[in-house]
Design an enzyme around this catalytic site. Sequence first.
Site, PDB file in Angstrom:
ATOM      1  N   SER A 204       0.714  -1.412   0.025  1.00 41.45           N
ATOM      2  CA  SER A 204       0.146  -0.070  -0.075  1.00 41.45           C
ATOM      3  C   SER A 204       0.882   1.267   0.129  1.00 41.45           C
ATOM      4  O   SER A 204       1.879   1.353   0.659  1.00 41.45           O
ATOM      5  CB  SER A 204      -1.055  -0.023   1.194  1.00 41.45           C
ATOM      6  OG  SER A 204      -1.785   1.320   1.314  1.00 41.45           O
ATOM      7  N   GLU A 262      -9.319   4.848  -8.725  1.00 45.93           N
ATOM      8  CA  GLU A 262      -9.330   5.513  -7.588  1.00 45.93           C
ATOM      9  C   GLU A 262      -9.229   6.844  -7.882  1.00 45.93           C
ATOM     10  O   GLU A 262      -8.170   7.563  -7.625  1.00 45.93           O
ATOM     11  CB  GLU A 262      -8.594   4.729  -6.718  1.00 45.93           C
ATOM     12  CG  GLU A 262      -8.750   3.469  -6.143  1.00 45.93           C
ATOM     13  CD  GLU A 262      -8.182   3.111  -4.954  1.00 45.93           C
ATOM     14  OE1 GLU A 262      -7.017   3.943  -4.475  1.00 45.93           O
ATOM     15  OE2 GLU A 262      -8.316   1.917  -4.484  1.00 45.93           O
ATOM     16  N   TRP A 264     -10.102   9.061  -6.072  1.00 44.99           N
ATOM     17  CA  TRP A 264      -9.651  10.006  -4.669  1.00 44.99           C
ATOM     18  C   TRP A 264      -8.475  10.062  -4.083  1.00 44.99           C
ATOM     19  O   TRP A 264      -7.995  10.283  -3.059  1.00 44.99           O
ATOM     20  CB  TRP A 264     -10.910   9.268  -3.776  1.00 44.99           C
ATOM     21  CG  TRP A 264     -10.473   7.839  -3.561  1.00 44.99           C
ATOM     22  CD1 TRP A 264      -9.873   7.368  -2.497  1.00 44.99           C
ATOM     23  CD2 TRP A 264     -11.283   6.745  -4.084  1.00 44.99           C
ATOM     24  NE1 TRP A 264      -9.876   5.879  -2.641  1.00 44.99           N
ATOM     25  CE2 TRP A 264     -10.729   5.482  -3.460  1.00 44.99           C
ATOM     26  CE3 TRP A 264     -12.259   6.771  -5.143  1.00 44.99           C
ATOM     27  CZ2 TRP A 264     -11.011   4.333  -3.856  1.00 44.99           C
ATOM     28  CZ3 TRP A 264     -12.534   5.334  -5.535  1.00 44.99           C
ATOM     29  CH2 TRP A 264     -12.026   4.173  -4.977  1.00 44.99           C
ATOM     30  N   HIS A 265      -7.668   8.848  -4.754  1.00 44.68           N
ATOM     31  CA  HIS A 265      -6.417   8.527  -4.194  1.00 44.68           C
ATOM     32  C   HIS A 265      -5.341   9.248  -5.032  1.00 44.68           C
ATOM     33  O   HIS A 265      -4.823   9.290  -6.103  1.00 44.68           O
ATOM     34  CB  HIS A 265      -6.196   7.228  -4.378  1.00 44.68           C
ATOM     35  CG  HIS A 265      -4.694   6.598  -3.996  1.00 44.68           C
ATOM     36  ND1 HIS A 265      -4.668   6.133  -2.696  1.00 44.68           N
ATOM     37  CD2 HIS A 265      -3.350   6.721  -4.488  1.00 44.68           C
ATOM     38  CE1 HIS A 265      -3.389   5.628  -2.503  1.00 44.68           C
ATOM     39  NE2 HIS A 265      -2.636   5.881  -3.429  1.00 44.68           N
TER      40      HIS A 265
END
Length: 344
Positions: A204, A262, A264-265
């Site tokens: 991650s 994504e 939002w990332h």
Amino acid sequence: MAKTILSKKMIASIVAGTVLLATVGIAGGVLMVQELGNPPADSAQSSSSQSGSSNISGSSQPESSSKASSSSAASSAVSSSSSSSKPGSSSAATISITNTVSLVNQKCSLSSDFVPADMTDIASRVSSTKAEIYMVDEAALAFIKMVNAMKAAGVTDVVAVSGYRSYNYQKNIFEARIASNQTTMAYKEAWAAAASIIAPPGTSEHQTGLAIDLSTKSKNYALDSDFADTPAGKWLGAHCQDFGFILRYREDKQDITKIVYEPWHFRYVGKPHADIIMGQSLCLEEYLAMLKDKGALTLPVSQEEKYVVSAMAQPDYFIEGLSQISKDGMGGYISTALIKSKTE
């Protein structure tokens, strides 16, 4: 073109402007790509050692600590020191090595004890869903500047949802998703489905302290693809690179990143990397592959200054104007230098 690792002589040639550069288009400027010829003997190292899975180690501070403390003077991700000499000089210079441009994915993982050094709590400076949200100092400062610029542009509804996450935290949420999936799937299928949405522990970007997840109050703080259509999502898509951030998981790059879209990332990689990646609509994997293939890229800032970005097998030299050396997550290094053009 075959992969080429730059030597000291080749770097010196770039700085002096004596190499042949080919021009390609890029939003916000011109990307100059160096076309390398036969490398000198001292640069004929094989780049094969950089391929494949890599594990980035970090400080071995307790995972229970929300904020890692460090005596390091580096103002970005976990750093180490390396003695390097300026070409043509016997004097040594200490270089801070960061993870700012490091690739983190299922092939390039972080160790379980990796904790970034020098992190800042951004929750007290921006709207957030948590009492504490940490980012590496350099990324935190850039993020705060970005949010302030958004507000100045009239975009006020943006909320920080998630920044740094420890290995164990990531492990817990990943295993929880697998368990949830197993109500309707076999374990192998449940694991794969979980991995397409949540990065397995050690893979991650949140563990680097360089990533941030964002939402809006109007969206009830949800993290979903609709964020791209909000004023905040649209503004970030157009301006995040101005502050060193990239949209990490693009909709058209899912086959490369192995992560669902994504919007939002956002990942901090710094300049000029963010300008090149966003301007060329690349993902980080593609950018690093292009850099290794070309050996070096230069990006003019003005008539007086230019960025020189170089792929290196080892951080074994220092050049005037060097601003940063980062691990690339695959066993190599990326140097970023802001060079002042020579005047006649």
